[in-house]
Design a protein around this motif. Structure first.
Motif, PDB file in Angstrom:
ATOM      1  N   SER A 224      25.864  -7.174 -26.221  1.00 43.70           N
ATOM      2  CA  SER A 224      26.385  -6.083 -27.049  1.00 43.70           C
ATOM      3  C   SER A 224      26.464  -6.498 -28.513  1.00 43.70           C
ATOM      4  O   SER A 224      26.096  -5.728 -29.413  1.00 43.70           O
ATOM      5  CB  SER A 224      27.756  -5.653 -26.537  1.00 43.70           C
ATOM      6  OG  SER A 224      27.685  -5.193 -25.208  1.00 43.70           O
ATOM      7  N   GLY A 227      23.015  -6.638 -29.937  1.00 43.37           N
ATOM      8  CA  GLY A 227      22.508  -5.285 -30.140  1.00 43.37           C
ATOM      9  C   GLY A 227      23.089  -4.630 -31.372  1.00 43.37           C
ATOM     10  O   GLY A 227      22.381  -3.980 -32.149  1.00 43.37           O
ATOM     11  N   ILE A 228      24.403  -4.818 -31.581  1.00 45.15           N
ATOM     12  CA  ILE A 228      25.038  -4.226 -32.774  1.00 45.15           C
ATOM     13  C   ILE A 228      24.490  -4.878 -34.048  1.00 45.15           C
ATOM     14  O   ILE A 228      24.170  -4.188 -35.029  1.00 45.15           O
ATOM     15  CB  ILE A 228      26.568  -4.381 -32.679  1.00 45.15           C
ATOM     16  CG1 ILE A 228      27.107  -3.546 -31.516  1.00 45.15           C
ATOM     17  CG2 ILE A 228      27.228  -3.969 -33.986  1.00 45.15           C
ATOM     18  CD1 ILE A 228      28.573  -3.783 -31.229  1.00 45.15           C
ATOM     19  N   GLY A 230      21.591  -6.414 -34.460  1.00 49.32           N
ATOM     20  CA  GLY A 230      20.202  -5.992 -34.648  1.00 49.32           C
ATOM     21  C   GLY A 230      20.107  -4.584 -35.184  1.00 49.32           C
ATOM     22  O   GLY A 230      19.250  -4.277 -36.020  1.00 49.32           O
ATOM     23  N   SER A 231      20.989  -3.694 -34.711  1.00 45.43           N
ATOM     24  CA  SER A 231      20.974  -2.314 -35.211  1.00 45.43           C
ATOM     25  C   SER A 231      21.327  -2.253 -36.691  1.00 45.43           C
ATOM     26  O   SER A 231      20.706  -1.509 -37.471  1.00 45.43           O
ATOM     27  CB  SER A 231      21.954  -1.462 -34.400  1.00 45.43           C
ATOM     28  OG  SER A 231      21.602  -1.447 -33.036  1.00 45.43           O
ATOM     29  N   LEU A 232      22.306  -3.066 -37.103  1.00 49.45           N
ATOM     30  CA  LEU A 232      22.678  -3.089 -38.526  1.00 49.45           C
ATOM     31  C   LEU A 232      21.539  -3.624 -39.389  1.00 49.45           C
ATOM     32  O   LEU A 232      21.255  -3.081 -40.470  1.00 49.45           O
ATOM     33  CB  LEU A 232      23.937  -3.943 -38.710  1.00 49.45           C
ATOM     34  CG  LEU A 232      25.234  -3.381 -38.098  1.00 49.45           C
ATOM     35  CD1 LEU A 232      26.368  -4.375 -38.256  1.00 49.45           C
ATOM     36  CD2 LEU A 232      25.587  -2.051 -38.752  1.00 49.45           C
ATOM     37  N   THR A 234      18.319  -3.595 -38.679  1.00 52.00           N
ATOM     38  CA  THR A 234      17.247  -2.594 -38.685  1.00 52.00           C
ATOM     39  C   THR A 234      17.574  -1.446 -39.618  1.00 52.00           C
ATOM     40  O   THR A 234      16.710  -0.963 -40.365  1.00 52.00           O
ATOM     41  CB  THR A 234      17.033  -2.076 -37.260  1.00 52.00           C
ATOM     42  OG1 THR A 234      16.727  -3.172 -36.393  1.00 52.00           O
ATOM     43  CG2 THR A 234      15.892  -1.077 -37.211  1.00 52.00           C
ATOM     44  N   LEU A 235      18.836  -1.000 -39.601  1.00 53.26           N
ATOM     45  CA  LEU A 235      19.244   0.094 -40.482  1.00 53.26           C
ATOM     46  C   LEU A 235      19.142  -0.314 -41.940  1.00 53.26           C
ATOM     47  O   LEU A 235      18.672   0.471 -42.795  1.00 53.26           O
ATOM     48  CB  LEU A 235      20.675   0.516 -40.136  1.00 53.26           C
ATOM     49  CG  LEU A 235      21.253   1.677 -40.944  1.00 53.26           C
ATOM     50  CD1 LEU A 235      20.427   2.938 -40.721  1.00 53.26           C
ATOM     51  CD2 LEU A 235      22.705   1.921 -40.560  1.00 53.26           C
ATOM     52  N   THR A 236      19.537  -1.543 -42.264  1.00 54.37           N
ATOM     53  CA  THR A 236      19.455  -2.021 -43.656  1.00 54.37           C
ATOM     54  C   THR A 236      18.012  -2.086 -44.129  1.00 54.37           C
ATOM     55  O   THR A 236      17.677  -1.648 -45.251  1.00 54.37           O
ATOM     56  CB  THR A 236      20.109  -3.403 -43.763  1.00 54.37           C
ATOM     57  OG1 THR A 236      21.454  -3.332 -43.293  1.00 54.37           O
ATOM     58  CG2 THR A 236      20.101  -3.887 -45.199  1.00 54.37           C
TER      59      THR A 236
END
Length: 325
Positions: A224, A227-228, A230-232, A234-236
């Protein structure tokens, strides 16, 4: 005289027999009614003989109880002799078939015996649910612990019913252990359990419902977090690329974002028709009306005219001065 003595002798003998009969102990009597509603109640191998009280004639009624094995004719006294209570607690082996009997006693009076049985604990006793049921969760596993229904040393088998609380409890397993661990369950899900003890072919009562929610495992927490993170990231990166694209293709984006204004077709037709009408009217006016000639003086000609006017004024002024002189 002899005839008179014979009747007196018979009378004397009869009186002696009567006195002997009156002085002899009275035989055992059954004046007291026998106890009624005699029954054996057994729960978790705690056995109790109960009966309805007998109405006393004059004084307190006591009770005595005896027992025997079904296959033996010999009766033996129990620990309940000359008791006033209307129940007797007793012990017996689980697979032994016994018969109990009870009678009421008051002084020298005795009632008839009332029997109960045959009784076999392993077959006739009511078996309750397991005791001290405890449910704990460890990650995605649940540990179930409990104690046997009774403290007697017996080979109990157990049936465990379980399932998710949101659905029906439709799964069951058979165990002899009193500690069972359920592994690889769904995380963050509430599971419920019921336990039933069995002895030979005898089924006990089912326990109440015990529920517990599973937790997340350490591996799930790490996944988890990754994943969090990696999501941040990717968003940046996506936001940075969007800003570069906007800066590089600003004009294209502007043209796409603000397309040229276009007059609606029905308005455009009305304006074209109005222009044609105005042009026709203007042509008609130029053919029929006469207008004066309009001359346009440029700024240079206007300046020249102002210069000539000033020179003339100076000449007039000089001539006036000469005349006065």
């Amino acid at each position: 005289m002899r005839r008179l003595r014979m009747p007196l002798l018979w009378l004397w003998l009869w009186l002696c027999d009567l006195m002997l009969l009156l002085s002899a102990p009275a035989p055992e009597s059954s004046v007291l009614p026998a106890p009624q509603n005699v029954r054996i109640e057994s729960y978790n191998f705690k056995h109790v003989l109960r009966w309805s009280p007998v109405q006393s004639i004059n004084g307190t009624v006591l009770y005595s109880i005896q027992r025997r094995v079904q296959s033996v004719e010999h009766w033996e006294d129990m620990n309940c002799t000359n008791i006033m209570k209307h129940e007797c607690v007793f012990d017996t082996k689980p697979f032994c078939r016994i018969i109990l009997r009870i009678r009421a006693e008051q002084g020298e009076l005795r009632s008839a015996w009332s029997e109960a049985g045959p009784f076999q604990a392993a077959k006739d006793a009511i078996l309750g649910p397991p005791r001290a049921i405890n449910v704990t969760s460890e990650g995605n596993s649940i540990l179930l612990r409990f104690l046997p229904p009774t403290e007697h040393s017996m080979n109990f088998d157990y049936v465990i019913y379980y399932g998710e609380k949101s659905s029906s409890i439709n799964q069951k397993i058979h165990r002899q252990d009193t500690e069972i661990k359920f592994k690889n369950l769904k995380e963050m899900t509430e599971y419920c359990f019921q336990v039933q003890a069995t002895l030979e072919n005898k089924e006990g009562e089912i326990s109440d419902l015990y529920c517990k929610e599973t937790q997340t495992t350490e591996t799930s927490r790490i996944i988890s977090i990754i994943g969090i993170f990696g999501s941040l990231v990717t968003l940046t990166v996506a936001i940075f690329l969007c800003l570069l694209a906007i800066r590089k293709y600003k004009s294209v984006i502007k043209s796409l974002w603000q397309p040229p204004l276009r007059i609606p077709s029905h308005y455009e037709e009305d304006l074209l028709n109005a222009g044609m009408v105005m042009e026709d009217q203007f042509r008609n006016c130029t053919e029929n009306d006469h207008s004066d000639t309009v001359s346009v003086t440029s700024n240079a000609s206007l300046s020249q005219m102002q210069t000539n006017s000033s020179t003339n004024e100076n000449q007039v002024h000089i001539s006036e001065v000469e005349e006065h002189g």
